[in-house]
Design a protein around this motif. Structure first.
Motif, PDB file in Angstrom:
ATOM      1  N   LEU A  79       0.814  -1.217   0.000  1.00 35.62           N
ATOM      2  CA  LEU A  79       0.000   0.000   0.000  1.00 35.62           C
ATOM      3  C   LEU A  79       0.849   1.270   0.000  1.00 35.62           C
ATOM      4  CD1 LEU A  79      -2.780  -0.880   2.616  1.00 35.62           C
ATOM      5  CD2 LEU A  79      -3.146  -0.454   0.178  1.00 35.62           C
ATOM      6  N   GLU A  80       2.055   1.157   0.549  1.00 36.95           N
ATOM      7  CA  GLU A  80       2.912   2.334   0.720  1.00 36.95           C
ATOM      8  C   GLU A  80       3.584   2.775  -0.573  1.00 36.95           C
ATOM      9  OE1 GLU A  80       3.934   4.180   3.931  1.00 36.95           O
ATOM     10  OE2 GLU A  80       1.844   3.561   3.896  1.00 36.95           O
ATOM     11  N   SER A  82       3.808   3.018  -5.076  1.00 38.05           N
ATOM     12  CA  SER A  82       3.069   3.211  -6.318  1.00 38.05           C
ATOM     13  C   SER A  82       3.653   2.313  -7.406  1.00 38.05           C
ATOM     14  CB  SER A  82       3.152   4.678  -6.759  1.00 38.05           C
ATOM     15  OG  SER A  82       2.797   4.833  -8.102  1.00 38.05           O
ATOM     16  N   SER A 258      -2.860   0.456  -3.808  1.00 39.52           N
ATOM     17  CA  SER A 258      -2.119   1.714  -3.639  1.00 39.52           C
ATOM     18  C   SER A 258      -2.415   2.691  -4.767  1.00 39.52           C
ATOM     19  CB  SER A 258      -0.615   1.444  -3.584  1.00 39.52           C
ATOM     20  OG  SER A 258      -0.100   1.100  -4.866  1.00 39.52           O
ATOM     21  N   GLU A 259      -2.932   2.186  -5.894  1.00 42.64           N
ATOM     22  CA  GLU A 259      -3.241   3.038  -7.040  1.00 42.64           C
ATOM     23  C   GLU A 259      -4.651   3.625  -6.969  1.00 42.64           C
ATOM     24  OE1 GLU A 259      -1.003   3.701  -9.774  1.00 42.64           O
ATOM     25  OE2 GLU A 259       0.293   2.968  -8.181  1.00 42.64           O
ATOM     26  N   ARG A 263      -6.646   4.439  -0.792  1.00 43.39           N
ATOM     27  CA  ARG A 263      -5.436   3.918  -0.153  1.00 43.39           C
ATOM     28  C   ARG A 263      -5.307   4.324   1.313  1.00 43.39           C
ATOM     29  NH1 ARG A 263       0.540   5.925  -1.699  1.00 43.39           N
ATOM     30  NH2 ARG A 263      -0.132   7.563  -0.274  1.00 43.39           N
ATOM     31  N   GLU A 264      -5.466   5.609   1.603  1.00 41.93           N
ATOM     32  CA  GLU A 264      -5.291   6.096   2.973  1.00 41.93           C
ATOM     33  C   GLU A 264      -6.319   5.484   3.918  1.00 41.93           C
ATOM     34  OE1 GLU A 264      -5.121  10.309   3.226  1.00 41.93           O
ATOM     35  OE2 GLU A 264      -3.439  10.497   1.817  1.00 41.93           O
ATOM     36  N   GLU A 267      -5.197   1.946   4.686  1.00 43.77           N
ATOM     37  CA  GLU A 267      -4.042   1.961   5.585  1.00 43.77           C
ATOM     38  C   GLU A 267      -4.461   2.125   7.041  1.00 43.77           C
ATOM     39  OE1 GLU A 267      -1.258   4.902   4.444  1.00 43.77           O
ATOM     40  OE2 GLU A 267      -0.548   3.823   2.671  1.00 43.77           O
TER      41      GLU A 267
END
Length: 421
Positions: A79-80, A82, A258-259, A263-264, A267
């Motif tokens: 996730l962190e 790209s 992650s794309e 995403r946030e 997380e």
């Protein structure tokens, strides 16, 4: 018997919590504490009335929790980052990964032969010396808040490349050691499936983000987290069916998410699970090691540890500099990926399943334990290690000298072109 299962798991969690508190007090990585804690307890530990530190009934569920921990650690790491950045850095990743794997494998092979191992055992030694621990590296990067560092992108790329190597290595060695119906064509097919599977996720990440954004547009956190976790466990399990490590499936899914614009949110929801189950992974790893069986392999393992630290640092420096990173960032690469863990154990277990020398088990246990402890330490102290080595090799002075030498011709040119010249 099963009436005590919850109590045993509760006892294990109390011990893990105490270890975490101690590590926090000492401002130290929790990983070595959890591994050593697992070694102290386990099947060989004493039994005090209702407090059973052997964890006989609960060992399987603790091990399963540990597997879940690996999935969350790798999923969060994915996730962190790209996919776009990874693709743009493709050349650096291939070059860095090749240097890293080749140097470790060749030196490991030479080491195996030099200490007298037969040829097949030597291949296993070379293989387990070549694969870093994705779980420990992920945990350390997150703990030290280095996910945004310039070198971390290349570290992730090297880990991915290393895992591709692992898939190929395991496929080939399985055919050589386990025989059966495995053929050269079957081995090649298995490798191609693994590579194609990984490429598929990169394509989905690049092209499928708009669709995923709509599918994940869920207001309820309860439903949202159910969808995310269902995806994670299904993809990890399906990956295993295709002979791709379940942890790599989790990492690839993390890269896909992650794309997306969610995403946030993902997380924030995943972090508590990552921390909880991640701690249990390292504890369960310690539980699998019997300290009384390690004596005969200590010196062999120590030699391998020294060789690994040196080869990893050299590979990190070469890879980082070729990618245009500073000497400091390049040194961080080698010091971060030195940790060994779950994948080295998988390689050793393959050798044991193929009837190779029993010493592989204690050798791998000592080797992994030392580097699982030293790896996070070296990463944490990377700044001080770099400063020490910089005094010896004068890297920063070389950069200053190079800058000065490139600026002199420009100055002379300006003087020659001035009106008074």
């Amino acid at each position: 018997m099963t009436n005590h299962l919850v109590f045993e798991v509760g006892t294990a969690l109390i011990l893990v919590a105490v270890a975490a508190l101690l590590a926090g007090r000492l401002k130290f990585s929790i990983i070595p504490f959890l591994i050593l804690l697992g070694m102290v307890v386990g099947p060989h530990a004493p039994h005090f009335g209702i407090i059973d530190l052997r964890f006989i009934e609960s060992s399987e569920i603790i091990e399963f929790f540990g597997r879940i921990g690996v999935l969350f650690l790798l999923f969060y790491l994915g996730l962190e980052f790209s996919v776009g950045k990874l693709i743009r850095s493709g050349r650096s990743i291939v070059v860095g990964g090749t240097i890293y794997v080749a140097l470790n494998f060749i030196l490991g092979f030479i080491y195996g032969l030099s200490v007298g191992f037969p040829i097949m055992e030597t291949f296993i030694i070379a293989g387990l010396l070549s694969v870093s621990s994705s779980a420990i590296v992920a945990k350390v990067l997150v703990d030290l808040k280095r996910t945004a560092n310039s070198e971390t992108e290349l570290i992730l790329g090297i880990i991915l490349f290393d895992d591709i190597f692992l898939a190929i290595f395991l496929s080939i060695m399985s055919g050589l050691l386990l025989g059966g119906s495995t053929t050269i064509l079957g081995t090649i097919t298995s490798v191609l499936i693994s590579l194609g599977y990984m490429i598929l996720f990169f394509v989905i990440a690049r092209k499928g983000a708009p669709i995923l954004n709509k599918l994940l547009n869920i207001k309820s956190n309860e439903i949202f987290i159910l969808v995310i976790f269902a995806s994670l466990f299904f993809v990890a399990g399906f990956s295993e069916k295709l002979h791709v490590a379940e942890a790599i499936g989790a990492l690839l899914l993390g890269l896909v998410f992650s794309e997306t614009e969610h995403r946030e949110r993902i997380e924030k929801l995943v972090i508590p699970f990552r921390d909880f189950f991640g701690a249990l992974f390292f504890f369960s790893f310690g539980l699998s090691i019997d300290p009384f069986s390690l004596g005969g392999a200590i010196w062999l393992a120590l030699g391998a540890v020294i060789l690994t630290i040196i080869s990893n640092f050299v590979a990190g420096m070469i890879s980082g500099r070729k990618a245009g990173l500073s000497y400091k960032a390049s040194s961080n690469i080698g010091l971060t990926i030195v940790s060994r863990g779950e994948f080295s154990i998988i390689v050793a277990n393959l050798g044991l399943a193929g009837g190779l020398m029993p010493i592989l088990k204690p050798f791998t246990a000592v080797y992994v334990l030392i580097l699982a402890i030293l790896g996070p330490l070296l990463t944490k102290e990377s700044k001080n290690i770099y400063q020490l080595l910089n005094r010896i090799f004068q890297w920063e002075n070389k950069i200053k000298t190079k800058r000065q030498s490139t600026s002199i011709p420009k100055k002379h040119t300006e003087e020659n072109n001035s009106p008074g010249a």
